[in-house]
Structures are given as C-alpha cells and as structure tokens.
Design a protein around this motif. Structure first.
Motif, PDB file in Angstrom:
ATOM      1  N   ASP A 107       0.826  -1.211   0.000  1.00  0.00           N
ATOM      2  CA  ASP A 107       0.000   0.000   0.000  1.00  0.00           C
ATOM      3  C   ASP A 107       0.865   1.267   0.000  1.00  0.00           C
ATOM      4  O   ASP A 107       0.621   2.179  -0.768  1.00  0.00           O
ATOM      5  N   VAL A 108       1.838   1.323   0.893  1.00  0.00           N
ATOM      6  CA  VAL A 108       2.610   2.567   1.059  1.00  0.00           C
ATOM      7  C   VAL A 108       3.768   2.632   0.057  1.00  0.00           C
ATOM      8  O   VAL A 108       3.931   3.621  -0.651  1.00  0.00           O
ATOM      9  N   SER A 109       4.581   1.592  -0.022  1.00  0.00           N
ATOM     10  CA  SER A 109       5.771   1.628  -0.901  1.00  0.00           C
ATOM     11  C   SER A 109       5.443   1.240  -2.336  1.00  0.00           C
ATOM     12  O   SER A 109       6.234   1.492  -3.238  1.00  0.00           O
ATOM     13  N   GLN A 110       4.294   0.617  -2.549  1.00  0.00           N
ATOM     14  CA  GLN A 110       3.851   0.191  -3.887  1.00  0.00           C
ATOM     15  C   GLN A 110       4.953  -0.588  -4.622  1.00  0.00           C
ATOM     16  O   GLN A 110       5.349  -0.235  -5.735  1.00  0.00           O
ATOM     17  N   VAL A 111       5.448  -1.610  -3.939  1.00  0.00           N
ATOM     18  CA  VAL A 111       6.545  -2.425  -4.484  1.00  0.00           C
ATOM     19  C   VAL A 111       6.174  -2.980  -5.863  1.00  0.00           C
ATOM     20  O   VAL A 111       5.043  -3.424  -6.076  1.00  0.00           O
ATOM     21  N   GLN A 112       7.147  -2.910  -6.785  1.00  0.00           N
ATOM     22  CA  GLN A 112       6.938  -3.371  -8.163  1.00  0.00           C
ATOM     23  C   GLN A 112       7.886  -4.528  -8.458  1.00  0.00           C
ATOM     24  O   GLN A 112       8.974  -4.608  -7.877  1.00  0.00           O
ATOM     25  N   ALA A 113       7.476  -5.376  -9.394  1.00  0.00           N
ATOM     26  CA  ALA A 113       8.335  -6.488  -9.828  1.00  0.00           C
ATOM     27  C   ALA A 113       9.681  -5.927 -10.279  1.00  0.00           C
ATOM     28  O   ALA A 113       9.730  -4.895 -10.945  1.00  0.00           O
ATOM     29  N   GLY A 114      10.754  -6.582  -9.879  1.00  0.00           N
ATOM     30  CA  GLY A 114      12.096  -6.170 -10.289  1.00  0.00           C
ATOM     31  C   GLY A 114      12.749  -5.166  -9.353  1.00  0.00           C
ATOM     32  O   GLY A 114      13.959  -4.956  -9.435  1.00  0.00           O
ATOM     33  N   GLN A 115      11.974  -4.563  -8.479  1.00  0.00           N
ATOM     34  CA  GLN A 115      12.586  -3.615  -7.534  1.00  0.00           C
ATOM     35  C   GLN A 115      13.410  -4.354  -6.486  1.00  0.00           C
ATOM     36  O   GLN A 115      13.133  -5.511  -6.161  1.00  0.00           O
ATOM     37  N   ARG A 116      14.403  -3.659  -5.950  1.00  0.00           N
ATOM     38  CA  ARG A 116      15.246  -4.220  -4.901  1.00  0.00           C
ATOM     39  C   ARG A 116      14.715  -3.738  -3.547  1.00  0.00           C
ATOM     40  O   ARG A 116      14.594  -2.533  -3.314  1.00  0.00           O
ATOM     41  N   VAL A 117      14.408  -4.693  -2.685  1.00  0.00           N
ATOM     42  CA  VAL A 117      13.790  -4.377  -1.392  1.00  0.00           C
ATOM     43  C   VAL A 117      14.670  -4.919  -0.273  1.00  0.00           C
ATOM     44  O   VAL A 117      15.024  -6.112  -0.282  1.00  0.00           O
ATOM     45  N   LEU A 118      15.017  -4.055   0.683  1.00  0.00           N
ATOM     46  CA  LEU A 118      15.782  -4.500   1.857  1.00  0.00           C
ATOM     47  C   LEU A 118      14.837  -4.617   3.045  1.00  0.00           C
ATOM     48  O   LEU A 118      14.163  -3.643   3.412  1.00  0.00           O
ATOM     49  N   ILE A 119      14.802  -5.796   3.651  1.00  0.00           N
ATOM     50  CA  ILE A 119      13.936  -6.027   4.810  1.00  0.00           C
ATOM     51  C   ILE A 119      14.822  -6.279   6.031  1.00  0.00           C
ATOM     52  O   ILE A 119      15.523  -7.297   6.097  1.00  0.00           O
ATOM     53  N   HIS A 120      14.803  -5.331   6.964  1.00  0.00           N
ATOM     54  CA  HIS A 120      15.549  -5.516   8.207  1.00  0.00           C
ATOM     55  C   HIS A 120      14.810  -6.518   9.091  1.00  0.00           C
ATOM     56  O   HIS A 120      13.582  -6.523   9.138  1.00  0.00           O
ATOM     57  N   ALA A 121      15.560  -7.323   9.841  1.00  0.00           N
ATOM     58  CA  ALA A 121      14.973  -8.327  10.738  1.00  0.00           C
ATOM     59  C   ALA A 121      14.070  -9.297   9.974  1.00  0.00           C
ATOM     60  O   ALA A 121      12.921  -9.527  10.344  1.00  0.00           O
TER      61      ALA A 121
END
Ligand SMILES: NC(=O)c1ccc[n+]([C@@H]2O[C@H](COP(=O)([O-])OP(=O)(O)OC[C@H]3O[C@@H](n4cnc5c(N)ncnc54)[C@H](OP(=O)(O)O)[C@@H]3O)[C@@H](O)[C@H]2O)c1
Length: 309
Positions: free
Chosen positions: A138-152
């Motif tokens: 909803d907030v970041s509107q993640v798209q296919a191919g994007q690089r996402v860093l998830i802490h913890a």
C-alpha cells in the motif's frame, strides 16, 4: 471464561489469568471462540504502559490482538458470517483482546480463514501480515524487479514481508544474525545478509525500498542504502523528514489498523502457496509470562502462538 488481563501496567508479573464473563456483542460484532492467539511486541509494550498516551485503556484489559477461532454468535446486523465459520482477525486494539476463551470483534475486521491454514497459523498471520502488506504494497507500492531490503527478516513481520515482496516479484535482501541466514534463504530472500559482518553499505547494493522494523541506528544507517527516489518505510519510529530530503527519497511511518481487505489479500497468497506463517514457539494461556519473555528477547524466529482451545 478465562482471560489473561492486566490490572495495572508493569512487568510480566502483571499478567493475570482471570475468570470473567463471556463478552456481550454489539449489533455489528461477532463472538469468536478463540482457538489460537498470537503474541506481538505491541502486547508487552502495552503491558509495560509505553502506549498509554496513544491508547487510553480502562484497566483491566485483556491483551492480544491476533486471533483465529470459530464464530459462536453473530450480532443482529451481521450478514457475512454464521455460527460455525472458521475465521481470523487483527481486531481493534482499543478493545479487549484475544488471550481469552472468547473475543467480541467487529464483523468488518474478520475474514474466513483459508483451509490451508490451521488455527495456529491463522492466528500468526493477521497483525504481522497486515503490517508487512501495508508497508510494502500500500505505502511503498513495491513493483516487480525492484530491490527491497527487509531488516529483521527472521522476525514476526520480517518473515512475512520477505514472502510478500517475493510474491510481488521483487529482488529481496534481508538481514538477520548468522544463526538465521539459512532461514532467510528458505523464506525466499535472494540475498541473506548477516548484520554482524559489517556495515550494510559494504554488503548491499542500492535498493528501491527499505522496510525498517528496528528503528534507531539501523534506521539511521538505512538512508545511504537507498537509490534516489526510493522509499524508507518504518513501523518503529517516524523517519526524519530532513534526512529524506537530504537523500532525495520518500519516507513513511505506519501504525496499522484492522483491515479485512488486506486479510483477504493474505488469504490469496496463502492459497497460492506464496505465504506461510512460521511458528517457532507455542504456549498455553497459563504460560503467558514465558510467551511475553520470549517476545521481549528480540530473538524470536517467526511467530509465537498461544494455543487457547
Ligand atoms: N507500527 C506498527 O503498526 C507495527 C506493527 C507490527 C510491528 N511493529 C513493531 O515492529 C518491530 C518488529 O516486530 P516483530 O513482530 O517482527 O518483532 P520480533 O518478531 O520480535 O523480531 C525478532 C527478530 O528481530 C531480529 N533482530 C534483532 N536484532 C536485529 C538486528 N540488529 N538486525 C536485524 N534483525 C534483528 C531477530 O533476528 P536475529 O536473532 O537473527 O537477529 C528476530 O528474528 C517491533 O518493534 C514491533 O513493535 C510495529
């Protein structure tokens, strides 16, 4: 019925297993016979009194805001549910919670659980799953191919966030201690990072989205990991607007609300075998102090579930 309540704010000794009346329901409520509840850090933060300013409880209050169970009564205005339905919910945090034999919940906050989830798994999903979905989708509107860093990435929110980001087609980078590196990969992370091995700037190439579930220094050190125009979203503390401007990125703080819309989306991922909650610790209502101590340890892998009935 049994209910674990606090009569005052404080340590785990304030958790009290009381015998109280079964809740009465409003016209738009359903009554759920609780099969399982889950522990979230917010439970012990409320117990300690950290959130008194935001949520002015009238004590005693029953803790616990994740539930899975069976509908035993429906309010006069409720049309979507019937007695016997197997449901799950992240109910309104301002009302009595789910560490109890029964909980009254607004029907609009409840969804039928997928048959692919048992009650413990269904209880493990709502709060952490809604949090991860809200931040990433909803907030970041993640798209296919994007690089996402998830802490913890090994934690309650993080292990679901990895799976949701993967389901959306992202390249997922997740952090954990050495002991949890294999888990990150099993959950689907494309790159597992051991945060003890040095600065993340040395280990991670620029990302589009940072999902911060830790705050403090970890958040402060996240700005320089972002590409220009990227997004830092936190559920722990509001990111500095000044820093966001300095780095040319967006930022957001999220405090989740109940959402049957998102629960429905999570159910779809479960049905598609793209999302499975991990339960590492199971306790009974009588063992609630140990369950809180486990959550407070900050070392939990996946979720902690209370098996109630
Ligand atoms: N704003 C909201 O609406 C909202 C909603 C949900 C949660 N939250 C907050 O988000 C936070 C996380 O919740 P949670 O349920 O995921 O907690 P959790 O399950 O207790 O998180 C435990 C995990 O944190 C990891 N961890 C500890 N130190 C770390 C570090 N330095 N770097 C990376 N990982 C580390 C641990 O992995 P290792 O043992 O491998 O280090 C462990 O797996 C809590 O503060 C919670 O209150 C806020």
């Amino acid at each position: 019925m049994r209910a674990v309540r606090i009569h005052q704010y404080g340590g785990t000794e304030t958790l009290q297993l009381d015998q109280i009346d079964t809740p009465t329901i409003n016209a738009d409520d359903i009554l759920i016979n609780v099969k399982a509840a889950a522990i979230n850090p917010v439970d012990w933060k409320i117990r300690e009194g950290y959130l008194q300013q935001f949520i002015p409880y009238k004590l005693p209050v029953t803790l616990g805001w994740d539930v899975a169970g069976v509908v035993t009564q429906v309010g006069t205005e409720v049309t979507d549910f019937k007695v016997g339905d197997e449901v799950f919910s992240r109910p309104d945090i301002a009302r009595d919670g789910s560490y109890a034999d029964y909980i009254a919940v607004k029907a609009s906050e409840v969804v039928l659980k997928s048959d692919k989830l048992d009650f413990a798994q269904a209880a493990a999903l709502p709060l952490a799953g809604i949090t991860a979905w809200q931040c990433l989708v909803d907030v970041s509107q993640v798209q296919a191919g994007q690089r996402v860093l998830i802490h913890a990435g090994a934690g309650g929110v993080g292990h679901l966030a990895i799976q949701i980001a993967k389901a959306k087609g992202a390249f997922v980078i997740a952090t954990a201690s050495a002991a949890n590196q294999a888990l990150l990969t099993e959950l689907g992370a494309d790159q597992a990072v051991d945060y003890a091995l040095g600065a993340l700037t040395e280990q991670v190439e620029a990302v589009d989205i940072v999902f911060d579930t830790m705050g403090g220094e970890i958040q402060a050190n996240s700005w320089e990991l972002l590409k220009a125009g990227g997004m830092l979203v936190s559920v722990v503390e509001p990111p500095s607007e000044e820093k966001a401007k300095q780095y040319g990125v967006k930022s957001a703080f999220v405090f989740i609300e109940p959402s049957s819309r998102i629960l429905t989306e999570l159910n779809k991922l479960v049905e598609a075998d793209q999302l499975t909650p991990l339960i590492e610790h199971r306790f009974s209502l009588e063992q609630i102090e140990a369950a809180h101590l486990q959550s407070q340890s900050g070392r939990t892998r996946g979720k902690i579930v209370i098996e109630v009935n």
